[in-house]
Design a protein around this motif. Structure first.
Motif, PDB file in Angstrom:
ATOM      1  N   THR A   1       0.838  -1.208   0.000  1.00 47.06           N
ATOM      2  CA  THR A   1       0.000   0.000   0.000  1.00 47.06           C
ATOM      3  C   THR A   1       0.873   1.258   0.000  1.00 47.06           C
ATOM      4  O   THR A   1       0.508   2.264  -0.609  1.00 47.06           O
TER       5      THR A   1
ATOM      6  N   ARG B   1       2.710   5.935  -3.086  1.00 48.59           N
ATOM      7  CA  ARG B   1       3.800   6.709  -3.700  1.00 48.59           C
ATOM      8  C   ARG B   1       3.580   6.846  -5.204  1.00 48.59           C
ATOM      9  O   ARG B   1       3.906   7.863  -5.806  1.00 48.59           O
TER      10      ARG B   1
ATOM     11  N   VAL C   1      -2.760   6.853   6.638  1.00 44.38           N
ATOM     12  CA  VAL C   1      -3.795   7.354   5.734  1.00 44.38           C
ATOM     13  C   VAL C   1      -5.119   6.733   6.217  1.00 44.38           C
ATOM     14  O   VAL C   1      -5.123   5.567   6.657  1.00 44.38           O
TER      15      VAL C   1
ATOM     16  N   GLN D   1      -8.852  -2.500   9.142  1.00 47.48           N
ATOM     17  CA  GLN D   1      -8.320  -2.932   7.838  1.00 47.48           C
ATOM     18  C   GLN D   1      -8.254  -4.460   7.778  1.00 47.48           C
ATOM     19  O   GLN D   1      -8.554  -5.066   6.745  1.00 47.48           O
TER      20      GLN D   1
ATOM     21  N   ARG E   1      -2.893  -2.438   8.495  1.00 47.64           N
ATOM     22  CA  ARG E   1      -2.152  -1.708   9.521  1.00 47.64           C
ATOM     23  C   ARG E   1      -3.047  -1.307  10.684  1.00 47.64           C
ATOM     24  O   ARG E   1      -2.567  -0.681  11.635  1.00 47.64           O
TER      25      ARG E   1
ATOM     26  N   GLU F   1       1.926   9.629   9.759  1.00 46.85           N
ATOM     27  CA  GLU F   1       0.617   9.145  10.227  1.00 46.85           C
ATOM     28  C   GLU F   1       0.013   8.183   9.218  1.00 46.85           C
ATOM     29  O   GLU F   1       0.412   8.164   8.048  1.00 46.85           O
TER      30      GLU F   1
ATOM     31  N   GLY G   1       2.583  -4.036   4.255  1.00 46.81           N
ATOM     32  CA  GLY G   1       2.166  -2.726   4.786  1.00 46.81           C
ATOM     33  C   GLY G   1       0.654  -2.618   4.907  1.00 46.81           C
ATOM     34  O   GLY G   1       0.118  -1.542   5.149  1.00 46.81           O
TER      35      GLY G   1
HETATM   36  P1  AMP Z   1       5.335   2.021   3.909  1.00 40.54           P
HETATM   37  O1  AMP Z   1       5.886   2.181   2.540  1.00 40.54           O
HETATM   38  O2  AMP Z   1       4.596   0.733   4.096  1.00 40.54           O
HETATM   39  O3  AMP Z   1       6.345   2.274   4.993  1.00 40.54           O
HETATM   40  O4  AMP Z   1       4.221   3.155   4.082  1.00 40.54           O
HETATM   41  C1  AMP Z   1       4.557   4.524   4.040  1.00 40.54           C
HETATM   42  C2  AMP Z   1       3.392   5.354   4.562  1.00 40.54           C
HETATM   43  O5  AMP Z   1       2.232   5.142   3.739  1.00 40.54           O
HETATM   44  C3  AMP Z   1       2.930   5.025   5.966  1.00 40.54           C
HETATM   45  O6  AMP Z   1       3.708   5.661   6.963  1.00 40.54           O
HETATM   46  C4  AMP Z   1       1.489   5.535   5.936  1.00 40.54           C
HETATM   47  O7  AMP Z   1       1.444   6.953   6.028  1.00 40.54           O
HETATM   48  C5  AMP Z   1       1.054   5.166   4.530  1.00 40.54           C
HETATM   49  N1  AMP Z   1       0.468   3.797   4.498  1.00 40.54           N
HETATM   50  C6  AMP Z   1       0.964   2.692   3.864  1.00 40.54           C
HETATM   51  N2  AMP Z   1       0.184   1.627   4.052  1.00 40.54           N
HETATM   52  C7  AMP Z   1      -0.846   2.053   4.841  1.00 40.54           C
HETATM   53  C8  AMP Z   1      -1.971   1.413   5.409  1.00 40.54           C
HETATM   54  N3  AMP Z   1      -2.213   0.103   5.237  1.00 40.54           N
HETATM   55  N4  AMP Z   1      -2.818   2.175   6.155  1.00 40.54           N
HETATM   56  C9  AMP Z   1      -2.605   3.494   6.350  1.00 40.54           C
HETATM   57  N5  AMP Z   1      -1.547   4.154   5.871  1.00 40.54           N
HETATM   58  C10 AMP Z   1      -0.665   3.450   5.116  1.00 40.54           C
END
Ligand code: AMP
Length: 192
Positions: A32, A37, A60, A93, A89, A58, A86
């Protein structure tokens, strides 16, 4: 179908290990964070919204994240299974993922958690920040916030699947190959 959740704090090596698992088990890797990104890179409405949370470390909001995840699964039905990286979280979810998979006659096979301590994570993320171009990797405050969010909100997802007998904890320190063998060993035990 094998549906794996690769779990662990930010910087625990989920992305690295997911890439290797995809090769070995022919699964679709859905991260995710990567999806967000991508949206940010394309300056979409969803990307603009997600960025304001991500840059602060934070989460999303669930409704945005769950919808995006489901779209990605729906768009790729012809695979042997998925590696969720990811996601989930939060407990809502996890519940949404279970309901969604159940509606397709599927379920989460296992959650594999990579265990890495906080100091090691901060070290790894600051190092990654030098080259990743990720705003959330280069600021120690934001990194610590992400770890706090993991401990306070995300770690319960481990217990959620543990109660269903599906959680496995793996030592996340060592070489990439050592950790990969540990994960494969635990997948082989699943007998799927
Ligand atoms: P990651 O690449 O998994 O470290 O995610 C980077 C950022 O994306 C996180 O710090 C969140 O802000 C957002 N993000 C990624 N996956 C989620 C998720 N399942 N729920 C909420 N926010 C997410």
């Amino acid at each position: 179908m094998i549906n794996l959740i690769l779990f662990g704090p930010p910087g625990s090596g989920k992305g690295t290990q997911a890439a290797k698992l995809v090769d070995k088990y022919e699964l679709l890797h859905i991260s995710t964070g990567d999806l967000f990104r991508y949206e940010i890179g394309n300056n979409t409405e969803l990307g603009v919204k997600a960025k304001s949370y991500m840059n602060k470390g934070e989460l999303v909001p669930d409704e945005v994240t769950i919808g995006m995840l489901q779209n990605k699964v729906e768009a790729n039905p012809d695979v042997r299974g998925y590696i969720f990286d990811g996601f989930p979280r939060t407990e809502p979810q996890a519940e949404a993922l279970d309901r969604f998979l159940m509606s397709k006659g599927q379920e989460v096979t296992a959650l594999i958690a990579l265990d890495v301590d906080d100091d090691e994570i901060v070290k790894r993320l600051l190092e990654r920040g030098k080259t990743s171009g990720r705003a959330d990797d280069s600021n120690e405050e934001v990194i610590r916030k992400r770890i706090r969010v993991y401990n306070e909100t995300t770690s319960v997802v481990y217990n959620y699947y543990d109660e269903k007998g599906k959680s496995e904890r793996i030592e996340g320190k060592g070489t990439i190959e050592e950790i990969f063998s540990r994960i494969c060993e635990s997948i082989e035990k699943l007998n799927v």
